[in-house]
Design a protein around this motif. Structure first.
Motif, mmCIF file in Angstrom:
data_model
loop_
_atom_site.group_PDB
_atom_site.id
_atom_site.type_symbol
_atom_site.label_atom_id
_atom_site.label_comp_id
_atom_site.label_asym_id
_atom_site.label_seq_id
_atom_site.Cartn_x
_atom_site.Cartn_y
_atom_site.Cartn_z
ATOM 1 N N ILE A 194 -2.831 7.240 -4.396
ATOM 2 C CA ILE A 194 -4.268 7.474 -4.589
ATOM 3 C C ILE A 194 -4.600 7.556 -6.077
ATOM 4 O O ILE A 194 -5.586 6.960 -6.547
ATOM 5 C CB ILE A 194 -4.715 8.753 -3.854
ATOM 6 N N TYR B 142 -4.394 6.641 2.335
ATOM 7 C CA TYR B 142 -5.604 6.612 1.513
ATOM 8 C C TYR B 142 -6.826 7.180 2.228
ATOM 9 O O TYR B 142 -7.956 7.035 1.752
ATOM 10 C CB TYR B 142 -5.893 5.169 1.084
ATOM 11 N N SER C 149 0.806 -1.221 0.000
ATOM 12 C CA SER C 149 0.000 0.000 0.000
ATOM 13 C C SER C 149 0.842 1.275 0.000
ATOM 14 O O SER C 149 0.538 2.236 -0.705
ATOM 15 C CB SER C 149 -0.945 0.011 1.209
#
Length: 202
Positions: free
Chosen positions: A102, A159, A88
């Motif tokens: 993003i 995020y 991530s």
């Protein structure tokens, strides 16, 4: 409990957002970020959140000589088969910014209907008494939500600005830090970890 009041514990993270959250969540504890102790971050080579958290905790404990608390967390999007997952923080590449990640996520979800954008933040916490601890204490929790097309909010990191929290009718980045810290995957995992530590009389 010694974990909460007496021991100095190294936090195996260099992420400023995570450090701030942990210091808020564990304000009564002597939590020291590994960066303040000169700990060199390890390479996250695990295929799961659990593996990476163990790697980070062991590395921090080995270099500092202190008990270590490590977090490995990330965003899991169902329609993307769990991506970004364990990568991530570097979804858009090594050195990627939050906005880079993003942007890549929203491109990957282009054309996906709202009801197929289910996602969750996952947090795994590992507490190791020392680098050779054969029985690390592990807690895992998740925070359910979905991904919106437009970033909203100035709080949080990662995020948060595209993670919609249905019960609050806003994104995680629109929540105050106080409210977020009552709902988040990190809070849930920490509550679980503290219970496990009490049961193990740490």
């Amino acid at each position: 409990m010694r974990f909460l009041t007496q021991q100095k514990i190294v936090l195996a993270s260099g992420n400023r957002g995570k450090v701030a959250e942990f210091q808020a969540l564990l304000r009564d504890c002597n939590i020291v970020p590994q960066s303040e102790l000169g700990v060199v971050e390890c390479e996250e080579t695990g295929a799961s959140f659990v593996e990476n958290a163990i790697l980070k905790a062991r590395n921090a404990a080995l270099q500092s000589g202190l008990p270590a608390l490590a977090d490995d967390s990330g965003l899991v999007v169902d329609v993307l088969d769990g991506a970004p997952g364990v990568i991530s923080a570097r979804y858009a590449g090594v050195g990627a910014t939050d906005q880079d990640n993003i942007n890549k996520l929203l491109r990957a979800l282009g054309g996906v209907k709202d009801n197929q954008r289910t996602a969750r933040f996952v947090c795994v916490l590992v507490y190791m008494r020392h680098a050779d601890d054969p029985c690390p204490i592990i807690a895992q929790a998740s925070w359910e939500g979905c991904i919106v097309d437009t970033a909203l909010g100035e709080n949080g990191f990662g995020y948060d600005s595209v993670f919609w929290v249905a019960e609050q009718q806003c994104t995680a980045a629109q929540l105050s830090p106080e409210i977020k810290n009552t709902l988040s995957h990190r809070r849930q995992a920490l509550t679980m970890l503290i219970t496990l530590l009490k049961n193990n009389r740490i």
